[in-house]
Enzyme design. Sequence first.
Site, PDB file in Angstrom:
ATOM      1  N   TYR A 150       0.529   4.544  -2.516  1.00 15.22           N
ATOM      2  CA  TYR A 150      -0.519   5.032  -2.430  1.00 15.22           C
ATOM      3  C   TYR A 150      -0.611   6.092  -0.788  1.00 15.22           C
ATOM      4  O   TYR A 150      -0.246   7.207  -0.650  1.00 15.22           O
ATOM      5  CB  TYR A 150      -1.743   4.097  -2.236  1.00 15.22           C
TER       6      TYR A 150
ATOM      7  N   ASN B 256     -18.189  -4.052  -4.898  1.00 21.31           N
ATOM      8  CA  ASN B 256     -18.297  -5.462  -4.826  1.00 21.31           C
ATOM      9  C   ASN B 256     -19.372  -6.474  -4.426  1.00 21.31           C
ATOM     10  O   ASN B 256     -19.349  -7.581  -4.195  1.00 21.31           O
ATOM     11  CB  ASN B 256     -16.340  -5.985  -4.199  1.00 21.31           C
TER      12      ASN B 256
ATOM     13  N   ARG C 254       0.752  -1.135  -0.246  1.00 21.75           N
ATOM     14  CA  ARG C 254       0.150  -0.213  -0.106  1.00 21.75           C
ATOM     15  C   ARG C 254       0.932   0.792  -0.192  1.00 21.75           C
ATOM     16  O   ARG C 254      -0.225   2.392  -0.298  1.00 21.75           O
ATOM     17  CB  ARG C 254      -1.613  -0.166   0.963  1.00 21.75           C
TER      18      ARG C 254
ATOM     19  N   ARG D 240     -14.378   0.029   9.242  1.00 21.31           N
ATOM     20  CA  ARG D 240     -14.692   0.760   8.250  1.00 21.31           C
ATOM     21  C   ARG D 240     -16.002   2.526   8.759  1.00 21.31           C
ATOM     22  O   ARG D 240     -16.923   1.880   8.806  1.00 21.31           O
ATOM     23  CB  ARG D 240     -14.703   0.828   6.980  1.00 21.31           C
TER      24      ARG D 240
ATOM     25  N   GLU E  54       2.085   6.891   1.514  1.00 24.58           N
ATOM     26  CA  GLU E  54       3.517   7.438   0.718  1.00 24.58           C
ATOM     27  C   GLU E  54       3.302   8.861  -0.392  1.00 24.58           C
ATOM     28  O   GLU E  54       3.715   9.240   0.178  1.00 24.58           O
ATOM     29  CB  GLU E  54       4.758   6.787   0.856  1.00 24.58           C
ATOM     30  N   GLY E  55       2.864   8.703  -1.351  1.00 25.69           N
ATOM     31  CA  GLY E  55       2.481   9.146  -2.319  1.00 25.69           C
ATOM     32  C   GLY E  55       1.424   9.951  -1.615  1.00 25.69           C
ATOM     33  O   GLY E  55       1.671  11.007  -1.913  1.00 25.69           O
ATOM     34  N   LYS E  56       0.703  10.354  -0.829  1.00 22.24           N
ATOM     35  CA  LYS E  56      -0.199  11.132  -0.504  1.00 22.24           C
ATOM     36  C   LYS E  56       0.086  11.680   0.458  1.00 22.24           C
ATOM     37  O   LYS E  56       0.105  13.014   1.009  1.00 22.24           O
ATOM     38  CB  LYS E  56      -1.616  10.121  -0.246  1.00 22.24           C
TER      39      LYS E  56
ATOM     40  N   ASP F  45      -3.579  -3.290   5.618  1.00 21.11           N
ATOM     41  CA  ASP F  45      -4.963  -2.817   5.848  1.00 21.11           C
ATOM     42  C   ASP F  45      -5.357  -2.877   7.071  1.00 21.11           C
ATOM     43  O   ASP F  45      -5.487  -3.885   7.812  1.00 21.11           O
ATOM     44  CB  ASP F  45      -6.519  -4.227   4.778  1.00 21.11           C
TER      45      ASP F  45
ATOM     46  N   ASP G 261     -11.106 -11.435   9.208  1.00 16.07           N
ATOM     47  CA  ASP G 261     -12.409 -11.817   9.349  1.00 16.07           C
ATOM     48  C   ASP G 261     -13.562 -11.293   8.735  1.00 16.07           C
ATOM     49  O   ASP G 261     -14.299 -12.005   9.822  1.00 16.07           O
ATOM     50  CB  ASP G 261     -11.810 -12.239  10.687  1.00 16.07           C
TER      51      ASP G 261
HETATM   52  P1  NAD Z   1     -11.347   7.533  -9.349  1.00 19.84           P
HETATM   53  O1  NAD Z   1     -10.442   6.020  -9.654  1.00 19.84           O
HETATM   54  O2  NAD Z   1     -12.521   7.055  -9.497  1.00 19.84           O
HETATM   55  O3  NAD Z   1     -10.963   8.598  -9.816  1.00 19.84           O
HETATM   56  C1  NAD Z   1      -9.931   9.029 -10.164  1.00 19.84           C
HETATM   57  C2  NAD Z   1      -9.613   9.949 -11.455  1.00 19.84           C
HETATM   58  O4  NAD Z   1      -8.716  10.497 -11.282  1.00 19.84           O
HETATM   59  C3  NAD Z   1     -10.031   8.970 -12.749  1.00 19.84           C
HETATM   60  O5  NAD Z   1     -11.504   9.690 -13.414  1.00 19.84           O
HETATM   61  C4  NAD Z   1      -9.083   9.058 -13.163  1.00 19.84           C
HETATM   62  O6  NAD Z   1      -8.741   8.397 -14.479  1.00 19.84           O
HETATM   63  C5  NAD Z   1      -8.780   9.898 -13.264  1.00 19.84           C
HETATM   64  N1  NAD Z   1      -6.159   9.874 -13.124  1.00 19.84           N
HETATM   65  C6  NAD Z   1      -6.008   9.098 -12.242  1.00 19.84           C
HETATM   66  N2  NAD Z   1      -4.437   8.995 -12.661  1.00 19.84           N
HETATM   67  C7  NAD Z   1      -4.534  10.328 -13.082  1.00 19.84           C
HETATM   68  C8  NAD Z   1      -3.427  11.047 -14.211  1.00 19.84           C
HETATM   69  N3  NAD Z   1      -2.369  10.044 -14.130  1.00 19.84           N
HETATM   70  N4  NAD Z   1      -3.546  12.221 -15.096  1.00 19.84           N
HETATM   71  C9  NAD Z   1      -5.596  12.144 -15.444  1.00 19.84           C
HETATM   72  N5  NAD Z   1      -5.859  11.730 -14.662  1.00 19.84           N
HETATM   73  C10 NAD Z   1      -6.042  10.356 -13.606  1.00 19.84           C
HETATM   74  O7  NAD Z   1     -11.693   7.642  -7.650  1.00 19.84           O
HETATM   75  P2  NAD Z   1     -11.910   8.679  -6.463  1.00 19.84           P
HETATM   76  O8  NAD Z   1     -13.330   7.222  -5.567  1.00 19.84           O
HETATM   77  O9  NAD Z   1     -12.733   9.141  -7.249  1.00 19.84           O
HETATM   78  O10 NAD Z   1     -10.709   8.670  -5.785  1.00 19.84           O
HETATM   79  C11 NAD Z   1     -10.975  10.425  -6.053  1.00 19.84           C
HETATM   80  C12 NAD Z   1      -9.291  11.618  -5.530  1.00 19.84           C
HETATM   81  O11 NAD Z   1      -9.835  10.980  -3.580  1.00 19.84           O
HETATM   82  C13 NAD Z   1      -8.377  10.381  -5.480  1.00 19.84           C
HETATM   83  O12 NAD Z   1      -7.082  11.330  -5.165  1.00 19.84           O
HETATM   84  C14 NAD Z   1      -7.747   9.727  -4.284  1.00 19.84           C
HETATM   85  O13 NAD Z   1      -7.093   9.783  -3.468  1.00 19.84           O
HETATM   86  C15 NAD Z   1      -8.693  10.623  -3.481  1.00 19.84           C
HETATM   87  N6  NAD Z   1      -9.424   9.787  -2.391  1.00 19.84           N
HETATM   88  C16 NAD Z   1     -10.475   8.939  -2.466  1.00 19.84           C
HETATM   89  C17 NAD Z   1     -11.435   8.244  -1.509  1.00 19.84           C
HETATM   90  C18 NAD Z   1     -12.641   7.570  -1.454  1.00 19.84           C
HETATM   91  O14 NAD Z   1     -13.200   6.802  -1.230  1.00 19.84           O
HETATM   92  N7  NAD Z   1     -13.230   7.408  -2.937  1.00 19.84           N
HETATM   93  C19 NAD Z   1     -10.421   8.111  -0.196  1.00 19.84           C
HETATM   94  C20 NAD Z   1     -10.128   9.013  -0.400  1.00 19.84           C
HETATM   95  C21 NAD Z   1      -9.582  10.165  -0.850  1.00 19.84           C
END
Ligand code: NAD
Length: 322
Positions: free
Chosen positions: A145, A190, A142, A211, A147-149, A277, A206
């Site tokens: 993601y 899912n 993980r 969440r 560390e990326g964030k 996780d 389990d």
């Molecule tokens: P998602 O995958 O549905 O949407 C991400 C969008 O970004 C997609 O449309 C994808 O095509 C686009 N994308 C990804 N990489 C790209 C790139 N390199 N260049 C251009 N477009 C790119 O995800 P989401 O659930 O809508 O999440 C949106 C944001 O919120 C993300 O940054 C995610 O990390 C953050 N986030 C979401 C959740 C969640 O529960 N949905 C929780 C925490 C953080």
Amino acid sequence: MTIVVTGGAGFLGHHLVKLLLEKGKSVVVMDSLWTGSQENIAEFASNPNFRHILCDVREPLPDVEDLEQIYHLACPASPDDFERAPIEILETCFLGTRNVLELATVRRARVLLASTSEVYGDPEISVLPESYRGNVNSFGPRSCYDEGKRTLEALAFSYRLKNNVETRIARIFNAYGPYMASKDGRAVPNFIGAAMDGQPVKIYGDGSATRCFQYATDCVEGLYALMNSDYDKPVNIGSDLEMTVFDIANKVTRAVAEKLGQKAPVAVHYLPKRVDDPIRRKPDITLAGKVLGWSPKVSLDDGIAQTVDWFLEKHGGPKSLM
Ligand code: NAD
């Protein structure tokens, strides 16, 4: 004045763009359609205030005139993607965020960055305030993601320090709702897919991990409030209604069965817990209430019912999701 939404063709992006257009804003979506889809933005196409630029945020971004704000959402967010494309995710978090902050520097635009509860890693405390610094594994499946964030947040701080860019940081906790990709591996789609097709529900671990799920419209209202507030430190955006994954699966499958007039499927297929996780994940949302006047509004029952309706309508019933 124009607002850019990177990742606007994704799940949360759809709901955010809808909200902004409803508020009469002019919106430019920058999205490569990697995990998003044209379908998610189809309903906006005829709106003169909407434009989609097909681009990858890892490359320098096209200039946008009259740019006022950037919501930076572009990044895959499903654990399945962490396994499929870890290097591309790291690049998206670092290069993508840097490119967004460079554009914001030139255009003097305010930026909201979509961070995540994953910056807390596998927490050692049960309720997570923004002051908790996390328990993150930098060397695991993980980490691209998580560390990326964390890098995204560090970039925000650095661009504020060096270039005076105005930044807002939303630490988003699990969101669900219509427009999630049915096959992206996240829990709610899912469970809906399995229940629609009468298959056992797959649970990693389990089922006792917890969440807190927030409905998509609540989440994007939180993002909007944060962007337009004066508060410039990280803020948790999430629901504080904590449930086990098993109970959520149960709720979702019952909702599907009710819609289809079937007996609720009870079978659960337990898979090994995903590495790193978190066992518990619950935000402290006191700060969001205090500085944004925001808290989630949509009940879990209503949100799940609306999500199930959308999936049933989109996929036309059982067997089409798998
Ligand atoms: P998602 O995958 O549905 O949407 C991400 C969008 O970004 C997609 O449309 C994808 O095509 C686009 N994308 C990804 N990489 C790209 C790139 N390199 N260049 C251009 N477009 C790119 O995800 P989401 O659930 O809508 O999440 C949106 C944001 O919120 C993300 O940054 C995610 O990390 C953050 N986030 C979401 C959740 C969640 O529960 N949905 C929780 C925490 C953080």
